[in-house]
Motif scaffolding. Structure first.
Motif, PDB file in Angstrom:
ATOM      1  N   ARG A  17       0.842  -1.197   0.000  1.00  0.00           N
ATOM      2  CA  ARG A  17       0.000   0.000   0.000  1.00  0.00           C
ATOM      3  C   ARG A  17       0.877   1.246   0.000  1.00  0.00           C
ATOM      4  N   PRO A  18       0.475   2.263  -0.741  1.00  0.00           N
ATOM      5  CA  PRO A  18       1.226   3.518  -0.698  1.00  0.00           C
ATOM      6  C   PRO A  18       0.767   4.386   0.460  1.00  0.00           C
ATOM      7  N   ASP A  19       1.664   5.220   0.921  1.00  0.00           N
ATOM      8  CA  ASP A  19       1.300   6.276   1.859  1.00  0.00           C
ATOM      9  C   ASP A  19       0.623   7.377   1.046  1.00  0.00           C
ATOM     10  N   LEU A  20      -0.661   7.611   1.284  1.00  0.00           N
ATOM     11  CA  LEU A  20      -1.446   8.514   0.440  1.00  0.00           C
ATOM     12  C   LEU A  20      -1.601   9.910   1.024  1.00  0.00           C
ATOM     13  N   ASP A  21      -0.818  10.255   2.044  1.00  0.00           N
ATOM     14  CA  ASP A  21      -0.972  11.571   2.671  1.00  0.00           C
ATOM     15  C   ASP A  21      -0.780  12.708   1.676  1.00  0.00           C
ATOM     16  N   ASP A  22       0.180  12.558   0.753  1.00  0.00           N
ATOM     17  CA  ASP A  22       0.475  13.616  -0.218  1.00  0.00           C
ATOM     18  C   ASP A  22      -0.118  13.315  -1.586  1.00  0.00           C
ATOM     19  N   LEU A  29       9.320  29.819  -5.938  1.00  0.00           N
ATOM     20  CA  LEU A  29       9.010  28.757  -4.978  1.00  0.00           C
ATOM     21  C   LEU A  29       9.345  27.387  -5.575  1.00  0.00           C
ATOM     22  N   THR A  30       9.970  26.530  -4.774  1.00  0.00           N
ATOM     23  CA  THR A  30      10.383  25.212  -5.261  1.00  0.00           C
ATOM     24  C   THR A  30      10.104  24.087  -4.271  1.00  0.00           C
ATOM     25  N   GLU A  31       9.394  24.380  -3.186  1.00  0.00           N
ATOM     26  CA  GLU A  31       9.156  23.344  -2.183  1.00  0.00           C
ATOM     27  C   GLU A  31       7.651  23.166  -1.976  1.00  0.00           C
ATOM     28  N   SER A  32       7.193  23.142  -0.748  1.00  0.00           N
ATOM     29  CA  SER A  32       5.768  22.942  -0.478  1.00  0.00           C
ATOM     30  C   SER A  32       5.389  23.628   0.817  1.00  0.00           C
ATOM     31  N   ALA A  33       4.087  23.787   1.010  1.00  0.00           N
ATOM     32  CA  ALA A  33       3.588  24.400   2.245  1.00  0.00           C
ATOM     33  C   ALA A  33       2.206  23.852   2.548  1.00  0.00           C
ATOM     34  N   GLY A  34       2.002  23.545   3.817  1.00  0.00           N
ATOM     35  CA  GLY A  34       0.703  23.096   4.275  1.00  0.00           C
ATOM     36  C   GLY A  34      -0.009  24.188   5.037  1.00  0.00           C
ATOM     37  N   PRO A  35      -1.289  23.975   5.389  1.00  0.00           N
ATOM     38  CA  PRO A  35      -2.012  24.978   6.166  1.00  0.00           C
ATOM     39  C   PRO A  35      -1.277  25.321   7.457  1.00  0.00           C
ATOM     40  N   GLY A  36      -1.123  26.597   7.719  1.00  0.00           N
ATOM     41  CA  GLY A  36      -0.453  27.047   8.932  1.00  0.00           C
ATOM     42  C   GLY A  36       1.045  27.192   8.822  1.00  0.00           C
ATOM     43  N   ASP A  37       1.659  26.720   7.729  1.00  0.00           N
ATOM     44  CA  ASP A  37       3.109  26.878   7.577  1.00  0.00           C
ATOM     45  C   ASP A  37       3.472  28.349   7.394  1.00  0.00           C
ATOM     46  N   ALA A  38       4.694  28.670   7.781  1.00  0.00           N
ATOM     47  CA  ALA A  38       5.114  30.075   7.772  1.00  0.00           C
ATOM     48  C   ALA A  38       5.062  30.685   6.378  1.00  0.00           C
ATOM     49  N   ASP A  39       5.367  29.890   5.353  1.00  0.00           N
ATOM     50  CA  ASP A  39       5.386  30.429   3.995  1.00  0.00           C
ATOM     51  C   ASP A  39       4.127  30.078   3.206  1.00  0.00           C
ATOM     52  N   ARG A  40       3.066  29.712   3.901  1.00  0.00           N
ATOM     53  CA  ARG A  40       1.824  29.331   3.229  1.00  0.00           C
ATOM     54  C   ARG A  40       1.280  30.472   2.364  1.00  0.00           C
ATOM     55  N   ASP A  41       1.329  31.696   2.857  1.00  0.00           N
ATOM     56  CA  ASP A  41       0.796  32.827   2.094  1.00  0.00           C
ATOM     57  C   ASP A  41       1.496  32.970   0.745  1.00  0.00           C
ATOM     58  N   THR A  64      -8.275  28.943   1.586  1.00  0.00           N
ATOM     59  CA  THR A  64      -9.396  28.101   1.173  1.00  0.00           C
ATOM     60  C   THR A  64      -8.947  26.716   0.703  1.00  0.00           C
ATOM     61  N   VAL A  65      -7.655  26.408   0.849  1.00  0.00           N
ATOM     62  CA  VAL A  65      -7.119  25.122   0.398  1.00  0.00           C
ATOM     63  C   VAL A  65      -6.852  24.248   1.611  1.00  0.00           C
ATOM     64  N   GLN A  66      -7.459  23.082   1.653  1.00  0.00           N
ATOM     65  CA  GLN A  66      -7.309  22.209   2.819  1.00  0.00           C
ATOM     66  C   GLN A  66      -6.029  21.381   2.769  1.00  0.00           C
ATOM     67  N   GLY A  67      -5.519  21.098   1.566  1.00  0.00           N
ATOM     68  CA  GLY A  67      -4.359  20.228   1.422  1.00  0.00           C
ATOM     69  C   GLY A  67      -3.048  20.969   1.350  1.00  0.00           C
ATOM     70  N   GLN A  68      -2.008  20.236   1.011  1.00  0.00           N
ATOM     71  CA  GLN A  68      -0.664  20.761   0.841  1.00  0.00           C
ATOM     72  C   GLN A  68      -0.524  21.343  -0.570  1.00  0.00           C
ATOM     73  N   ILE A  69       0.308  22.352  -0.725  1.00  0.00           N
ATOM     74  CA  ILE A  69       0.568  22.953  -2.028  1.00  0.00           C
ATOM     75  C   ILE A  69       2.028  22.688  -2.387  1.00  0.00           C
ATOM     76  N   PHE A  70       2.253  21.995  -3.509  1.00  0.00           N
ATOM     77  CA  PHE A  70       3.590  21.595  -3.938  1.00  0.00           C
ATOM     78  C   PHE A  70       3.985  22.356  -5.192  1.00  0.00           C
ATOM     79  N   ALA A  71       5.118  23.019  -5.139  1.00  0.00           N
ATOM     80  CA  ALA A  71       5.637  23.731  -6.308  1.00  0.00           C
ATOM     81  C   ALA A  71       6.555  22.801  -7.079  1.00  0.00           C
ATOM     82  N   CYS A  72       5.979  21.832  -7.753  1.00  0.00           N
ATOM     83  CA  CYS A  72       6.763  20.917  -8.580  1.00  0.00           C
ATOM     84  C   CYS A  72       5.861  20.337  -9.663  1.00  0.00           C
ATOM     85  N   THR A  73       6.472  19.982 -10.781  1.00  0.00           N
ATOM     86  CA  THR A  73       5.717  19.586 -11.960  1.00  0.00           C
ATOM     87  C   THR A  73       5.612  18.069 -12.066  1.00  0.00           C
TER      88      THR A  73
END
Length: 476
Positions: free
Chosen positions: A166-171, A219-231, A249-258
C-alpha cells in the motif's frame, strides 16, 4: 555343494542389495540436504530483497512489474495475475525496474530519496546464489507477488510470496496542473492554477503545480495549512489578498513541482457522439472497465449524464480530431454524476473522463461533476459558477480528482489580478467576475480506486508492504 553355492550366491545378492539401498539412502539424504540448503538460500535471498524494498528509493518499484523469461517455458514466470502456469504468461520479459529513475524529477527531488539501487542477485556461502526472477503488482487488490530462485551445487529451489502493498497517500496528487510530455502548446496556461478563493476541500486535496507558470516562480518546495510560507504559496496560485481572498481556502498541501502524467490509451469504446440531453450509461464488466467515446458533452437546464458504476467501472474518452473544441460544457443546473444502486458509495476511479487533445471543461451557474477522475492534459477547467451544484450539501461544483493542464476561476472583482499568459488574451475567466464566490472542488478521502494510475504520473509515493499473504515453495 550346489546348495552351499546357492546359499552363498543369495548372500552375495543380499549384501549387494543392502549396499545399494544404503548408497541410495545416502544419495537421497544428500539430495535432501542440498535441496534444503537451496531452500534456505532462496529464503535468505527473499529476506535480502524485502529488506532492500523497505528503503524509500527502492520502494518506488513496488507498484511496477518485473518478470523475466523462464527458460523451461520460454515465457515469463508469473504473468499479470502473479500465478505460475495460469495461462497469462507473456512471451517477452516485463521490466519496469531496470533504468527507472524518478529521482531526476522535481517532485521526487523534494523527497531526497535518491535513485533506486535494488540488487536482484547475490551469493550466499561458497556455492549458493539467488536471483529475483519476477515481481507482479496488483493495484486493485493492493498486493505484490515476488519470486526468488536459488541454486546450490546444482540444486535449484524457488520461493514465492504474496505481500500486502500500500502507498502512503498523505500527499496524494488530488489536483495536478501539468505540463504533459510533448505538449505542442506549452506557451499556453500549462500548469496554472488561478483558484481566486475557490474552496479546495479534503485531506487529499493536495495541489501540484508548475512553478514557472505560477504567480511566484521562485518557490520550489511545499507548504501546508499554517506553515510560515503558506501565504507565498497561496499567492502563487492566485488565491491571496491580491485576488480578493482573505482566508486560506485550500485544505491540502501545495507543492511547487511539476508532474507529467502519461496515461496509456485504453480500449475502443461504444461511440455516443454528442451528449446534449439527459443520458444514462452503465458499466457492465465487473472489475473490467467499460469504455465509451464521445465527441462532446453539452448539457443545460436540469439535464444529467448519469453513469451507473454498480456493475463495473466506466471510462469516457473524447474523440476530438480537430484543434480547439469544447469537451464538456455545463450550464444552469446540469450535472455529470457517478452513481451506484447497491447502497455502496461511488468510487472516484470508477468514472474516468479522458481527453487527449484540446478539449476544455467549462462550468457555469450551479453545475456539477461528481465522483469522477478527469485527465485533460491539453486544456483547462474553467470555474465560472455562481454557487454550488453538487448533491450532498458540499460547497462544490466538482467532486473528484483533477489532472488538468490548468484550472482557472473567474475573478472576485474586476480590479483583482489577471492571469497574464500570452499577454492576458481576455478569456472568460479573466473578463467575468463572480463577487466573493467560493464554491469549488472537493477531493474524496478514498482514492484507492486510482492506485493503478500512480505509476503513470511519477508521483513520489512511499510504498510499504505489510504481512505475508501467501508463502509457497516452488520446485524447478
Amino acid at each position: 555343494m550346489p546348495l552351499a553355492m546357492g546359499l552363498g550366491f543369495v548372500m552375495v545378492i543380499l549384501g549387494l542389495s543392502t549396499m545399494m539401498i544404503a548408497q541410495s539412502d545416502r544419495i537421497s539424504a544428500f539430495n535432501r540436504k542440498e535441496a534444503g540448503a537451496s531452500l534456505a538460500i532462496a529464503e535468505g535471498g527473499m529476506a535480502r530483497t524485502l529488506a532492500q524494498l523497505t528503503a524509500p528509493n527502492n520502494a518506488v518499484l513496488l507498484n511496477r512489474n518485473y518478470d523475466t523469461i523462464n527458460p523451461k517455458t520460454g515465457q515469463t514466470y508469473l504473468g499479470p495475475d502473479g500465478t505460475f502456469n495460469s495461462g497469462d504468461e507473456e512471451a517477452s520479459a516485463i521490466d519496469e525496474w531496470t533504468g527507472y529513475d524518478p529521482s531526476t524529477t522535481p517532485c521526487h527531488q523534494l523527497k531526497e530519496w535518491g535513485s533506486p539501487n535494488l540488487v536482484t542477485t547475490g551469493s550466499m556461502g561458497e556455492t549458493g546464489t539467488y536471483t529475483v526472477k519476477a515481481y507482479r503488482f496488483n493495484p486493485l487488490e493492493q498486493k505484490g507477488t515476488l519470486f526468488v530462485e536459488a541454486s546450490k551445487d546444482g540444486k535449484t529451489t524457488g520461493v514465492l510470496i504474496t505481500i500486502a502493498v500500500r502507498p502512503d497517500l498523505d500527499d496524494f496528487p488530488g489536483v495536478v496542473l501539468i505540463e504533459p510530455s510533448g505538449n505542442p502548446d506549452s506557451t499556453y496556461a500549462t500548469g496554472v492554477l488561478a483558484l481566486r478563493g475557490r474552496k479546495l476541500q479534503g485531506s487529499k486535496a493536495n495541489v501540484y503545480y508548475r512553478p514557472s507558470s505560477s504567480a511566484d516562480p521562485s518557490l520550489t518546495e511545499s507548504a501546508g495549512p499554517g506553515d510560515a510560507d503558506r501565504d507565498s504559496y497561496l499567492n502563487a496560485i492566485w488565491s491571496s489578498s491580491l485576488d480578493g481572498v482573505s482566508e486560506d481556502t485550500v485544505q491540502g498541501q501545495i507543492f511547487a513541482c511539476t508532474l507529467r502524467p502519461n496515461i496509456p490509451i485504453g480500449e475502443a469504446g461504444t461511440d455516443l457522439g454528442t451528449i446534449d440531453d439527459s443520458t444514462t450509461i452503465t458499466g457492465v464488466g465487473g472489475k473490467t472497465r467499460t469504455y465509451f467515446t464521445v465527441d462532446q458533452i453539452d448539457l443545460c437546464g436540469n439535464e444529467i449524464l448519469t453513469v451507473d458504476t454498480t456493475n463495473g467501472p466506466v471510462q469516457i474518452d473524447f474523440t476530438n480530431t480537430g484543434v480547439y473544441q469544447h469537451g464538456i460544457t455545463l450550464r444552469e443546473s446540469a450535472k455529470i454524476l457517478n452513481v451506484r444502486t447497491d447502497g455502496q458509495p461511488p468510487r472516484v476511479g470508477d468514472l474516468r473522463i479522458i481527453a487527449r487533445k484540446h478539449d476544455r471543461v467549462t462550468l457555469y451557474d450551479q453545475t456539477c461533476i461528481q465522483n469522477a477522475f478527469l485527465w485533460f492534459p491539453y486544456d483547462e477547467l474553467r470555474l465560472l459558477t455562481t454557487g454550488p451544484g453538487c448533491p450532498g450539501g458540499q460547497n462544490t461544483n466538482v467532486e473528484g480528482v483533477l489532472w488538468m493542464e490548468a484550472i482557472l476561476s473567474s475573478k472576485n472583482e474586476a480590479s483583482h489580478r489577471n492571469v497574464e499568459y500570452l499577454g492576458s488574451i481576455g478569456d472568460d475567466y479573466d473578463l467575468k467576475t463572480k463577487s466573493g464566490e467560493n464554491s469549488g472542488i472537493s477531493v474524496p478521502e478514498d482514492v484507492t480506486s486510482l492506485l493503478d494510475l500512480l505509476k503513470y504520473i511519477d508521483w513520489p509515493a512511499r510504498y510499504r508492504f505489510g504481512g505475508v499473504l501467501q508463502w509457497q515453495r516452488v520446485r524447478l
